[in-house]
Scaffold this motif. Structure first.
Motif, PDB file in Angstrom:
ATOM      1  N   GLY A  94      52.210  41.762  35.440  1.00 47.03           N
ATOM      2  CA  GLY A  94      51.522  40.759  36.252  1.00 47.03           C
ATOM      3  C   GLY A  94      50.299  40.213  35.538  1.00 47.03           C
ATOM      4  N   ILE A  95      49.512  41.103  34.915  1.00 47.76           N
ATOM      5  CA  ILE A  95      48.329  40.659  34.173  1.00 47.76           C
ATOM      6  C   ILE A  95      48.749  39.780  33.002  1.00 47.76           C
ATOM      7  CG2 ILE A  95      46.345  41.405  32.807  1.00 47.76           C
ATOM      8  CD1 ILE A  95      46.433  44.052  34.414  1.00 47.76           C
ATOM      9  N   ALA A  96      49.759  40.234  32.262  1.00 48.64           N
ATOM     10  CA  ALA A  96      50.225  39.477  31.093  1.00 48.64           C
ATOM     11  C   ALA A  96      50.711  38.090  31.496  1.00 48.64           C
ATOM     12  CB  ALA A  96      51.335  40.256  30.386  1.00 48.64           C
ATOM     13  N   CYS A 106      55.391  33.578  53.307  1.00 43.29           N
ATOM     14  CA  CYS A 106      53.978  33.553  52.903  1.00 43.29           C
ATOM     15  C   CYS A 106      53.634  34.958  52.423  1.00 43.29           C
ATOM     16  CB  CYS A 106      53.104  33.148  54.089  1.00 43.29           C
ATOM     17  SG  CYS A 106      51.343  33.099  53.723  1.00 43.29           S
ATOM     18  N   THR A 107      53.889  35.237  51.156  1.00 48.09           N
ATOM     19  CA  THR A 107      53.814  36.619  50.687  1.00 48.09           C
ATOM     20  C   THR A 107      53.255  36.703  49.276  1.00 48.09           C
ATOM     21  OG1 THR A 107      55.078  38.680  50.484  1.00 48.09           O
ATOM     22  CG2 THR A 107      56.145  36.665  49.714  1.00 48.09           C
ATOM     23  N   PHE A 108      52.660  37.840  48.946  1.00 43.47           N
ATOM     24  CA  PHE A 108      52.251  38.147  47.576  1.00 43.47           C
ATOM     25  C   PHE A 108      52.224  39.654  47.395  1.00 43.47           C
ATOM     26  CE2 PHE A 108      48.196  38.415  49.788  1.00 43.47           C
ATOM     27  CZ  PHE A 108      47.464  39.364  49.099  1.00 43.47           C
ATOM     28  N   ASN A 109      52.175  40.077  46.139  1.00 49.32           N
ATOM     29  CA  ASN A 109      52.105  41.492  45.803  1.00 49.32           C
ATOM     30  C   ASN A 109      50.771  41.751  45.133  1.00 49.32           C
ATOM     31  OD1 ASN A 109      52.313  43.977  44.209  1.00 49.32           O
ATOM     32  ND2 ASN A 109      54.474  43.974  44.757  1.00 49.32           N
ATOM     33  N   ASP A 110      49.908  42.501  45.776  1.00 55.74           N
ATOM     34  CA  ASP A 110      48.557  42.697  45.264  1.00 55.74           C
ATOM     35  C   ASP A 110      48.552  43.484  43.967  1.00 55.74           C
ATOM     36  OD1 ASP A 110      45.663  42.495  45.502  1.00 55.74           O
ATOM     37  OD2 ASP A 110      45.712  44.641  45.891  1.00 55.74           O
ATOM     38  N   ASP A 111      49.466  44.426  43.805  1.00 55.30           N
ATOM     39  CA  ASP A 111      49.514  45.228  42.584  1.00 55.30           C
ATOM     40  C   ASP A 111      49.836  44.359  41.370  1.00 55.30           C
ATOM     41  OD1 ASP A 111      49.234  47.833  43.983  1.00 55.30           O
ATOM     42  OD2 ASP A 111      51.166  47.243  44.816  1.00 55.30           O
ATOM     43  N   THR A 132      45.845  42.424  40.896  1.00 51.62           N
ATOM     44  CA  THR A 132      45.372  43.093  39.688  1.00 51.62           C
ATOM     45  C   THR A 132      45.266  42.113  38.535  1.00 51.62           C
ATOM     46  OG1 THR A 132      46.409  45.163  40.412  1.00 51.62           O
ATOM     47  CG2 THR A 132      45.839  44.979  38.082  1.00 51.62           C
ATOM     48  N   ALA A 133      46.243  41.213  38.438  1.00 54.07           N
ATOM     49  CA  ALA A 133      46.210  40.205  37.379  1.00 54.07           C
ATOM     50  C   ALA A 133      44.994  39.305  37.514  1.00 54.07           C
ATOM     51  CB  ALA A 133      47.498  39.380  37.414  1.00 54.07           C
ATOM     52  N   ALA A 134      44.703  38.888  38.743  1.00 50.58           N
ATOM     53  CA  ALA A 134      43.596  37.958  38.965  1.00 50.58           C
ATOM     54  C   ALA A 134      42.250  38.598  38.666  1.00 50.58           C
ATOM     55  CB  ALA A 134      43.627  37.445  40.403  1.00 50.58           C
ATOM     56  N   VAL A 135      42.054  39.845  39.089  1.00 49.41           N
ATOM     57  CA  VAL A 135      40.759  40.482  38.834  1.00 49.41           C
ATOM     58  C   VAL A 135      40.597  40.754  37.338  1.00 49.41           C
ATOM     59  CG1 VAL A 135      41.373  42.943  39.094  1.00 49.41           C
ATOM     60  CG2 VAL A 135      39.124  42.134  39.822  1.00 49.41           C
ATOM     61  N   SER A 136      41.697  41.025  36.642  1.00 47.91           N
ATOM     62  CA  SER A 136      41.630  41.205  35.186  1.00 47.91           C
ATOM     63  C   SER A 136      41.280  39.894  34.506  1.00 47.91           C
ATOM     64  CB  SER A 136      42.972  41.729  34.660  1.00 47.91           C
ATOM     65  OG  SER A 136      43.296  42.972  35.254  1.00 47.91           O
ATOM     66  N   LEU A 137      41.909  38.800  34.947  1.00 43.46           N
ATOM     67  CA  LEU A 137      41.582  37.483  34.398  1.00 43.46           C
ATOM     68  C   LEU A 137      40.119  37.142  34.662  1.00 43.46           C
ATOM     69  CD1 LEU A 137      42.314  34.787  33.105  1.00 43.46           C
ATOM     70  CD2 LEU A 137      43.150  34.008  35.344  1.00 43.46           C
ATOM     71  N   ALA A 138      39.629  37.479  35.845  1.00 42.51           N
ATOM     72  CA  ALA A 138      38.220  37.232  36.161  1.00 42.51           C
ATOM     73  C   ALA A 138      37.317  37.963  35.176  1.00 42.51           C
ATOM     74  CB  ALA A 138      37.917  37.674  37.591  1.00 42.51           C
ATOM     75  N   GLY A 139      37.672  39.210  34.861  1.00 42.01           N
ATOM     76  CA  GLY A 139      36.883  39.973  33.892  1.00 42.01           C
ATOM     77  C   GLY A 139      36.899  39.346  32.514  1.00 42.01           C
TER      78      GLY A 139
END
Length: 554
Positions: free
Chosen positions: A293-295, A249-254, A258-265
């Motif tokens: 990650g954002i891409a 149960c893992t993820f990498n916030d960087d 970062t990708a999710a908050v960019s997509l939100a924007g």
């Protein structure tokens, strides 16, 4: 005396006279009695007396060490003022000064020399019931580089936000620094450095060390323990996420946060531009793990909009220190190859902008001031409303300030930064630039995952979080240039994200908490950490709001 010395029990001058007498602490404090709200006001007055953010950070750290509930009430109810102190940008300076500021343990240090005994080290932590672990090896702390053991400030700060922004109980959270050495020569020669004094261990031994760590966490705390990777180097971040994401149960916030908050924007900006994500031509300045990650997440969302994955990738251009990511280069790694174009490796950002005419420029380079006036003017010349996301942290690493962005695009840009900035006045209009802070994303995702007892975290959860955040931006906020809800609303957003994730998890049969809560919002709120004082005279030596079974609460 435990009620004064234990930060989970201490209420300071809020102990009533009856409590002071019954607990045997009468006379150990001044006679004055103060409510918790009065104590919060006093704390804010103390903070205002400090001029330097690092002094405020030290004060808050000491407050947390002596009165846990007061600390989290102060932070949770004053997010906009406290977030820049507890986390970015001040936490970066705190990491740089970690050696001289270190006072007491706030987490675990596991070194490469503990290999073979990591489970034993975990048993030394005084709390046996851990639901969330944030850990780093300190190789890429914010935009500051390899800080080795000094990187511990990041997991500590992240988990403080787990509590302040998503209601995790603080004793259910464990910050960990994996100390494998550092390649930072300045630190190795620093007499204050508190980590191992040798260069980084890499290769097979490093991988075996991480494998043992992951196994030990699950053995000690359970398969549904959330394990968050934080600030790993470019060579390891994406590689380790791919290695473990379907096992733990893992993820990498960087990468994912970062990708999710960019997509939100971007989704919020679409309400202004009336475009879809797939309508944009996107240029990344910086092609590290955060940019990739954002891409990748933008690509996934474009596919949802109806175009092919290959078409989506063709709309994304990337550039790093060696120029544009092109098929002719032999130094590409991982998912960089997905975005390689048949193009010469041009290194001049302005030339690339004039050639491909992007509508969306994303900075993830940690190169402060990289978006120069000519670059910003070029973006404005090709777009009525150019998107300028300068995401690098801390503030000194930001590609451009909002003041520069608005001035050199005639106030037409849609701007987002990774660090907080003050309001901007341009052409007699006040702009309140939004901060693309991962804090909008990871607390809510973690809350939903832990409460539903999910064993793996797909990218879909981060798309869900991005959609929730964009939906909660008010029209007035958009009009003033902000692509995100007010920071003081993050806690509410976290509950909404967790609710949506739990709905998704149960519909897709991946939640393991049974029976399924009928009213998920009520269930979530009933399990949030209560930072308000409770009576100390309960007739038993326990904490009434924290007595639930393991994994049934946060």
């Amino acid at each position: 005396m435990d009620h004064l010395k234990n930060p989970r029990l201490n209420k300071g001058l809020a102990f009533t006279l009856e409590e002071r007498q019954a607990l045997g602490i009468h006379g150990l404090q001044p006679a004055a009695q103060r409510t918790q709200d009065e104590q919060v006001a006093n704390c804010k007055a103390v903070l205002e007396s400090y001029n330097q953010p690092i002094n405020k950070y030290v004060y808050l750290t000491e407050l947390k060490d002596r009165n846990e509930k007061l600390f989290f009430k102060l932070v949770s109810e004053n997010i906009e003022e406290m977030l820049p102190i507890v986390y970015t940008p001040t936490v970066g300076l705190a990491c740089l000064k970690f050696g001289i500021m270190y006072r007491r343990p706030h987490g675990l240090f596991v070194t490469i020399h503990d290999k073979g005994h990591i489970y034993d080290i975990l048993q030394n932590w005084h709390e046996p019931d851990i639901h969330a672990v944030v850990f780093t090896d300190g190789e890429r702390i914010l935009g500051l580089g390899d800080l080795g053991a000094y990187g511990m400030g990041i997991p500590i700060g992240k988990l403080a936000l787990y509590t302040a922004l998503a209601g995790f109980k603080p004793h259910h959270c464990l910050p960990i620094c994996l100390d494998v050495g550092t390649d930072n020569k300045q630190l190795l020669e620093d007499r204050h450095y508190v980590g191992l004094r040798h260069t980084r261990v890499r290769g097979e031994i490093y991988d075996e060390f991480i494998d043992e760590f992951m196994t030990a966490i699950v053995k000690r705390y359970g398969q549904d323990t959330l394990i968050q990777f934080e600030d790993f180097g470019t060579a390891n971040a994406a590689r380790l996420l791919k290695r473990y994401r379907n096992k733990y149960c893992t993820f990498n916030d960087d990468i994912q946060g970062t990708a999710a908050v960019s997509l939100a924007g971007v989704l919020a900006s679409n309400r202004i531009t009336k475009k879809k994500v797939s309508d944009h031509k996107i240029l990344f300045y910086g092609a590290g793990t955060a940019a990739i990650g954002i891409a990748d997440l933008l690509t996934e969302f474009m596919v949802r909009e109806g175009i092919s994955r290959e078409e989506a990738r063709q709309r994304i251009y990337m550039m790093d220190i060696n120029g544009i990511i092109s098929t002719g280069r032999n130094d590409l790694f991982g998912h960089q190859t997905y975005y390689a174009k048949d193009h010469s490796p041009e290194k001049d950002l302005l030339k690339i902008i004039n050639e491909i005419k992007p509508s969306f420029l994303i900075g993830a380079s940690t190169q402060g001031g990289a978006f120069t006036p000519p670059i910003l003017k070029a973006m404005a010349s090709y777009n009525d409303r150019p998107l300028i996301f300068a995401l690098s942290n801390p503030t000194i690493k930001t590609e451009c300030t909002p003041q520069d962005a608005y001035e050199h695009t005639e106030g037409r840009c849609i701007y987002c930064s990774g660090s907080p900035f003050p309001d901007v006045i341009y052409n007699n209009k006040v702009y309140k630039p939004g901060q693309g802070n991962n804090s909008y994303i990871f607390p809510g995702v973690a809350l939903g995952v832990v409460l539903a007892q999910v064993h793996h975290i797909p990218d879909e959860y981060f798309i869900i979080a991005a959609e929730v955040i964009s939906e909660n931006v008010l029209e007035d906020e958009l009009a003033m240039g902000s692509l995100f809800p007010g920071l003081n609303h993050i806690r509410d957003c976290s509950v909404k994200i967790a609710t949506r994730i739990m709905d998704y998890a149960y519909k897709n049969n991946v939640a393991t908490l049974y029976p399924e809560p009928k009213d998920k919002i009520k269930f979530i709120k009933s399990n949030l950490y209560n930072y308000n004082y409770i009576p100390s005279l309960t007739g038993r030596w326990s904490w009434p709001d924290e007595s639930n079974e393991k994994k049934e609460t946060c």
